[in-house]
Structure formats: structure tokens, C-alpha cells
Design an enzyme around this catalytic site. Structure first.
Site, PDB file in Angstrom:
ATOM      1  CG  ASP A 135      10.124  13.511   4.762  1.00 38.79           C
ATOM      2  OD1 ASP A 135       9.947  14.498   4.004  1.00 38.79           O
ATOM      3  OD2 ASP A 135      10.187  12.344   4.342  1.00 38.79           O
TER       4      ASP A 135
ATOM      5  CB  ILE B 112      -0.992   0.029   1.202  1.00 40.06           C
ATOM      6  CG1 ILE B 112      -0.283  -0.288   2.513  1.00 40.06           C
ATOM      7  CG2 ILE B 112      -2.147  -0.911   0.961  1.00 40.06           C
ATOM      8  CD1 ILE B 112      -1.183  -0.163   3.730  1.00 40.06           C
TER       9      ILE B 112
END
Ligand SMILES: *[C@@H]1O[C@H](CO)[C@@H](O)[C@H](O)[C@H]1NC(C)=O
Ligand SMILES: *[C@@H]1O[C@H](CO)[C@@H](O)[C@H](O)[C@H]1NC(C)=O
Ligand SMILES: *[C@@H]1O[C@H](CO)[C@@H](O)[C@H](O)[C@H]1NC(C)=O
Ligand SMILES: *[C@@H]1O[C@H](CO)[C@@H](O)[C@H](O)[C@H]1NC(C)=O
Ligand SMILES: *[C@@H]1O[C@H](CO)[C@@H](O)[C@H](O)[C@H]1NC(C)=O
Ligand SMILES: *[C@@H]1O[C@H](CO)[C@@H](O)[C@H](O)[C@H]1NC(C)=O
Ligand SMILES: *[C@@H]1O[C@H](CO)[C@@H](O)[C@H](O)[C@H]1NC(C)=O
Length: 668
Positions: A475, A355
């Protein structure tokens, strides 16, 4: 001994001490610890007056730490050509939530410098794995892992090490019914007697020194004792949950007893003794007599002090133990999964179950038949790099608790593989929902977007300001914001995150992160701070408001547009509301939208000092504070250092077609 005699003895003792120019002798005692007088290196820390040498986390980590008494200690007196004897006592414990992952252990050491910190893993925080000759030390190791590389006899041993981890002599404390890994507090005594040339280590669960030592090495350390040395402890782990804690510590040097002959200068070369382990307690006539005074006074004083101290601290100790056992029961958190379990749940890591791809590996969807639950399983690449990032992620996310963080269910370290198990997020990432799903007609509506902006601000406030150790995510982007069934934001992918102690200046590291979300000063200096996270957050909420990517190509023109510049341009023209996502077709509260855009711009201010804190952002978005004032013209940035950085360097990712108007960086 009646009290009067005892008193007389004390007077005698102190008189002797202070009358005989005892400036050279040193003693200190830490009944408990604070930050005073200690130097902390690596992962060492203090909690409730107890020193922890390695990371204190409920999940496996690799770390190394050492703590040293910050003043140098004299061990050799060149004037009289004498070396010191020393003795130390400390109480330590190795506890472990997951005893199957034990290791690696701890050491007490003497080192010529105050920077001795070795590597994690089998190196006990003493030896630098890439430069094994760098650190010099005399150490007593308390080792809980068998490393055949260092000729360890088993996973429960005490040994004397000089400059290498291959011990001169080892012993198994189980002979005296002491198990280093038992989790109970153990008191250790280490005595080096210069006149007898012996080093003895005693261990016991009670505070009373046993008669026989566990380890007894006949050795002359005078060739290794430098004029001044630092004393302290080090420890390491490698993918284990072992904690190494020291509760109290006392240390003293005594008696610069003449060791090297001073009357026969030509006999000099004989005095550098090559260390050779041999049986203890050889007869040494005159040296014995010389040391006798000390021999009696030293231990006697020590025992009296110990008894007095023991009495005083007995209540406190009981308290500590109660708190400890309580703590052990409460900690639940992530659990360990077996590899078989995870392989079965992901259909053997089948390609159809993939996924996504994170900073450190592939993400699979997993069905657990037994419990009927779904989870997301992250599987690392095999490289060492991946392992480090994996452990970073594991250790960081495990110590954070917040409703807007992806919940970690557990981990698995088996068959050379590293896996993390998370709650499954049915709505995928914000990136997917904002761009792909919207294309398919499932537009994320305004109330949900506001909810995401507030949720993210809330978790970042927690990470930056509210948790014990500040965490910088490094991030933040729409791809790392996941959405649960109710479209609540869950921040994930901590592969690049770094823990930092509050008040420590952030460490410069190589730039990592994602183009379009990186603050200009991060690009320039590679330094991640809460301000660089705030910048990335600003970009994410501008995306939420505008439904545009951070860097987008204008249709039917070659130009690339930077989202921040574009919104700021509209703000300059006084029509910031035109930046709102066209696809919402006006279905939003205009004032709320304006506020979100202004917050986005103020977070994305090129001048990091002008960016609001995440706490401030949270207050603004929850209507507890006024919206920020944003300058009409985007401030241009001046870097004070002389490094020149061209725009091409910054945006080399973007086809090189960006013009300088997109990134206004003025280099002085
Ligand atoms: C250090 O202490 C011992 C007694 O413990 C004493 O005999 C000796 O003289 C002292 N040394 C110095 C240099 O003060
Ligand atoms: C710590 O340092 C201070 C000042 O140098 C000194 O007074 C104190 O005794 C030291 N404490 C210990 C435990 O060594
Ligand atoms: C190490 O010792 C030197 C002096 O020998 C001192 O200047 C320095 O501050 C010490 N470093 C630490 C981290 O304590
Ligand atoms: C080992 O030594 C190298 C070179 O001095 C240094 O860069 C590295 O940080 C050291 N490693 C540790 C764990 O201290
Ligand atoms: C002490 O010993 C060293 C060699 O170990 C010798 O060179 C020196 O002369 C001696 N110093 C004194 C004061 O005796
Ligand atoms: C060194 O001293 C010892 C006595 O301690 C003596 O027996 C020996 O002869 C001496 N060696 C030399 C080379 O003088
Ligand atoms: C050190 O701590 C242990 C455990 O908390 C306690 O049993 C012992 O009495 C303490 N020793 C001293 C000298 O404070």
C-alpha cells in the site's frame, strides 16, 4: 563393561538388527537441523541449525507452525499384524522476552498426513479452530498456558492428546523441578512400549534421562497407529512473545512385536481396543518375555549413543549457550506501554488529538508528560479483523530497521484494545505536504522531493532484497509516506504488508491497496509482489515530479486523467519535461527532473517484467547507473489467462467515467 565386551555387544546388536529383516525399523537423528529431510508448515523456520516453530520476534504475535520429518514412518505392519514401539529424544527451549505474555506451547505429534497444521492461539498448531475434526494426531503437549476450554490444569503441564486437545492425562513437570517456561534447554524423552502398553515422558535440564517419568500413561495406541504416519512438532502463540525452539532430535521405531492375535481370526473384534487411561505397567506375561530382548538392547544402545554423543557435542553446546545469553541481553527494541500511560498521553483518546486514519485504526497525537516527548499512537478498531492486521503490522515493523521507516517505540495490548506507539512525524504525510500545504504556499522544494524519492527507494530496496524475510508493503502511496522534521521520508502503515520468505512464490490474496497505485497485474490476479510495490513507487515519484494526483479530473471537462498515461503521452511527444510541477516555476535541475520522470515511467510500466528492481532505481537516482530507456509508446498489456476484465471493473472507483485510453489492458 570392558571395551572388548562393549565392541562385542555392538556387533551383536547390529547383527541382530540387520539379520532380522529390519527394513521396517526406522531411526533418524538430527544433531542440528538444516532444510534437508524436513517439511516446514506455517511459521516454522530454521536459524543457526535450530528449528523455530513460531515467529521469532521481540513483540507479541500470533502464529502457528509445524515441522515434520518428510518421509513417512511405518507404525503398523499389516502382514504380520504388528504395531511398532517408538522412542524419541529432543532438546527444546521456550524463551520469552516478555514473560507476562506466555503461551501457548508445543507438541510432539504423530499424524496420518504431512499437512497437519492447526491454528494459532490455544490450538498448539495441531487443531484447526474452524474444523476441529480435520486433523488426527497422537500428541504429547508441552503447554504453557491454561486454557479452561481444554480442561488445562495450569500453565505448565505435559499431557497426552489424541485427536483433541483435552488431554487423556496430564502432569505437572514442576514435581521434578522442571519449568517449561524457564527459558533453559530441556531434553524430553518419549517412549511408547507396545508390549507394555505404556507411554512415558521424561524431562530434564541435563542431557541425562531421569529415572522416573513426568508423565506415565497406560494406553494401547495400536488402534490409532496407522500403517504409515508422519512425525514432527507443532507450536502456537496468541499475542505473546514466547519462542518455541528445538535444538536436536532423534527418533526411532523398534520391534514390530506381534500385537494383534494372528492365530484366532474370529477373535478379531476384540483387538480394536478402546482407549481407556489406566494405571501403568500391568503384568503381561508372554508379551513381556517377547519384548525383553528389545527391552535390554534398545535402552543400552541408546545410552551408549547418548554418552558418545553427549561427549562430542558438549563443547558445541557450551558455545550455543554463550551465544544465546548474549543475544538475550542485546535485544532491546520496542517496549510495552501500559494502557493508562497511553490514555493519559492522548487526553483520553480525545477527538481533538486525532491526526489521521490508517489501514487499521485511528491515529492520535500523544504527549508524555514525564519524558516530555511526543508520539503518535495508533488505536485499532475492536473487530477481530483489526486485531489480525494489528499483529501483522506489529510483527513486520518490529523486525525491520531502516532510517526511512517510521520507528516503532512500543505497543500495548490491554483492555481488549490494541495500540501501537510510533515516533511523531511533525510534517505529516507526503500527501498533505504535496497537495494541501502547497495550496497554503508551503511548497515542497526540489531538493526535498529528490531526497524523498531516494529515501523511499532505499527503504524499499531494504525491504525487498536486504532483510532476512522479504516484505511487500502493498500500500505504497503518498498518504503512507510520512515526513520528519527535516523532510526525510519515513514509510509507514504496514497494515497490509505481508512477510514472505525469499524464493517462495507470493501467495494470492484478495486485492487490497489504493486505487491509482495498483499495478494492472495486481488488479487482475490479486497477487502482490515486489513488482507491484515498484509500480506504486513509480506512481508516487511521478506525483513528486508533477505535483498531480494519480487520477485527477481535468478542470472544466468531465474527463479523468491517469497520471501515468498523461506523462507517457508527453514522453511520446518528446516533451516529458513539460510534466514537471508548474508550481516549482522551473526551480529544478532539468536533467535530474527528466531522470526522475523516466524512472517513474519505467517503474509504472504495465509489463511487470520490464520494471526495474528497487536496487536498480536506487543506483539510478544516486547517479551510479544510467537512466532507464523508456519506450516511446506505452506498452499495452496482454494477459495470458482467459479471464476477461473490463476497464469498468478496474476503475469502478472513478465514477465510471474513465475511457479505455486511460487503462490500456488488452485481454486475449
Ligand atoms: C525391529 O527391530 C527389533 C530390534 O530393535 C527387532 O527385534 C525386530 O525384528 C525388527 N523388526 C523388523 C520388522 O525388522
Ligand atoms: C536425509 O535423507 C537422506 C537421503 O534420503 C539420507 O541419506 C539421510 O540419512 C537423511 N538424514 C536424516 C537425518 O534422516
Ligand atoms: C506429502 O506426502 C506426499 C506423499 O505422501 C508427497 O507427495 C508430498 O510432496 C508431501 N508434501 C510435503 C509438503 O512434503
Ligand atoms: C482449517 O481448515 C480449513 C478448511 O480445510 C482451511 O481452509 C484452513 O486453512 C485451516 N486452518 C488452518 C489454520 O490450517
Ligand atoms: C490381522 O488382523 C486383522 C484384524 O485386526 C485381521 O483381519 C487379519 O486377518 C489379520 N491378518 C493376519 C495376517 O493375521
Ligand atoms: C479369544 O481368544 C482368547 C485367548 O486369547 C480366548 O480365551 C477366547 O475364548 C477367544 N474368543 C473367541 C470368541 O474365540
Ligand atoms: C541436544 O542439544 C542440547 C542443548 O544444545 C545438548 O545439551 C544435548 O547434548 C544435545 N543432544 C544431542 C544428542 O546432541
Amino acid at each position: 563393561m570392558n571395551p572388548r565386551k562393549l565392541l562385542a555387544f555392538f556387533f551383536f546388536f547390529f547383527f541382530r538388527r540387520f539379520s532380522s529383516a529390519s527394513a521396517e525399523n526406522l531411526s533418524f537423528d538430527f544433531p542440528s537441523f538444516n532444510f534437508r529431510n524436513l517439511t516446514f508448515l506455517g511459521s516454522s523456520h530454521i536459524r543457526n541449525g535450530v528449528v523455530g516453530l513460531t515467529r521469532d520476534l521481540p513483540v507479541p504475535t500470533s502464529s502457528a507452525g509445524s515441522v515434520l520429518y518428510n518421509s513417512p514412518v511405518r507404525f503398523f505392519d499389516p502382514d504380520s499384524n504388528t504395531t511398532a514401539s517408538f522412542s524419541t529424544r529432543f532438546t527444546f527451549s521456550f524463551s520469552n522476552l516478555n514473560p507476562s505474555s506466555s503461551g501457548d506451547g508445543m507438541s510432539f505429534f504423530l499424524s496420518p498426513n504431512n499437512q497437519t497444521l492447526g491454528s494459532s492461539g490455544a490450538y498448539l498448531g495441531l487443531l484447526n479452530s474452524s474444523l476441529p475434526t480435520l486433523n488426527h494426531f497422537i500428541a504429547v503437549e508441552f503447554d504453557t498456558r491454561q486454557d479452561t476450554h481444554f480442561s488445562d490444569p495450569n500453565d505448565n503441564h505435559v499431557g497426552l492428546d489424541i485427536d483433541t486437545l483435552i488431554s487423556i492425562k496430564t502432569a505437572d513437570p514442576i514435581d521434578q523441578d522442571v519449568d517449561l517456561k524457564s527459558g533453559t534447554a530441556i531434553t524430553a524423552w518419549i517412549d511408547y512400549k507396545n508390549d507394555q502398553e505404556t507411554l512415558k515422558v521424561y524431562l530434564s535440564y541435563s542431557g541425562f534421562k531421569p529415572e522416573t517419568p513426568v508423565l506415565n500413561v497406560g494406553i494401547d495406541l495400536s488402534g490409532y497407529l496407522k500403517e504409515v504416519m508422519y512425525v514432527g512438532f507443532s507450536a502456537s502463540t496468541e499475542g505473546s512473545t514466547e519462542l518455541h525452539e528445538i535444538e536436536n532430535w532423534s527418533f526411532r521405531t523398534s520391534g514390530f512385536v506381534p500385537k494383534r492375535p494372528t492365530l484366532h481370526p474370529h477373535n478379531v473384534s476384540d483387538t480394536y481396543v478402546i482407549v481407556s487411561p489406566r494405571l501403568p505397567a500391568p503384568e503381561k506375561g508372554h508379551k513381556r518375555r517377547l519384548g525383553l530382548g528389545l527391552g535390554i538392547a534398545g535402552p543400552a544402545f541408546f545410552c551408549v549413543a547418548l554418552v558418545v554423543f553427549g561427549y562430542v557435542s558438549v563443547r558445541k553446546w557450551r558455545e550455543v549457550r554463550r551465544v544465546k545469553s548474549f543475544k538475550a541481553e542485546v535485544v532491546a527494541g520496542p517496549r510495552q506501554f501500559s494502557y493508562r500511560e497511553l490514555r493519559a498521553a492522548t487526553g483520553g483518546f480525545h477527538g481533538s488529538r486525532i491526526i489521521g486514519h490508517g489501514a487499521f485504526g485511528t491515529v492520535y497525537k500523544a504527549f508524555f508528560v514525564a519524558s516530555g516527548t511526543i508520539a503518535a499512537v495508533k488505536r485499532s478498531r475492536h473487530s477481530h479483523e483489526g486485531k489480525t492486521e494489528f499483529l501483522a503490522e506489529l510483527s513486520i515493523i518490529a523486525c525491520l530497521r531502516h532510517k526511512n521507516l517510521v520507528h516503532l517505540q512500543g505497543w500495548c495490548v490491554e483492555k481488549g484494545e490494541l495500540l501501537l506507539v510510533y515516533d511523531f512525524m511533525p510534517n505529516g504525510s507526503l500527501e498533505r505536504v504535496l497537495y494541501q500545504e502547497s495550496e497554503e504556499g508551503n511548497l515542497l522544494d526540489w531538493p526535498h522531493r529528490q531526497n524523498v524519492a531516494i529515501g523511499l527507494a532505499s527503504v524499499l530496496t531494504y525491504m525487498h532484497q536486504e532483510c532476512e524475510q522479504q516484505v511487500i508493503h502493498r500500500d505504497i502511496k503518498t498518504g503512507n509516506v510520512l515526513l520528519d522534521g527535516n523532510f526525510n521520508a519515513k514509510l509507514g502503515d504496514f497494515g497490509l504488508a505481508k512477510l514472505m520468505d525469499h524464493d517462495k512464490s507470493p501467495v494470492s490474496t484478495l486485492t487490497a491497496g489504493t486505487m491509482g497505485y495498483l499495478a494492472p497485474e495486481y488488479l487482475q490476479y490479486g497477487k502482490a509482489t515486489e513488482k507491484t510495490d515498484a509500480f506504486s513507487y513509480g506512481v508516487v515519484i511521478l506525483e513528486l515530479a508533477c505535483g498531480r494526483r494519480p487520477i485527477e479530473r481535468i478542470p472544466d471537462c468531465h474527463k479523468m486523467v491517469n497520471l501515468v498515461d498523461w506523462v507517457w503521452g508527453l514522453h511520446s511527444e518528446g516533451r516529458i519535461i513539460d510534466a514537471a510541477d508548474q508550481r516549482l516555476a522551473g526551480e529544478f535541475d532539468v536533467e535530474e527532473m527528466r531522470k526522475l520522470l523516466l524512472v517513474g515511467l519505467s517503474c509504472a510500466n504495465p509489463d511487470s517484467s520490464k520494471r526495474p528492481t528497487m536496487r536498480r532505481v536506487l543506483q539510478i537516482l544516486s547517479n551510479e547507473a544510467e537512466p532507464p530507456a523508456v519506450p516511446r509508446v506505452k506498452p499495452s498489456l496482454s494477459f495470458s489467462c482467459g479471464v476477461s476484465l473490463s476497464v469498468d471493473d478496474i476503475v469502478s472507483d472513478c465514477d465510471g467515467s474513465l475511457t479505455s485510453s486511460m487503462c490500456e489492458i488488452v485481454v486475449n
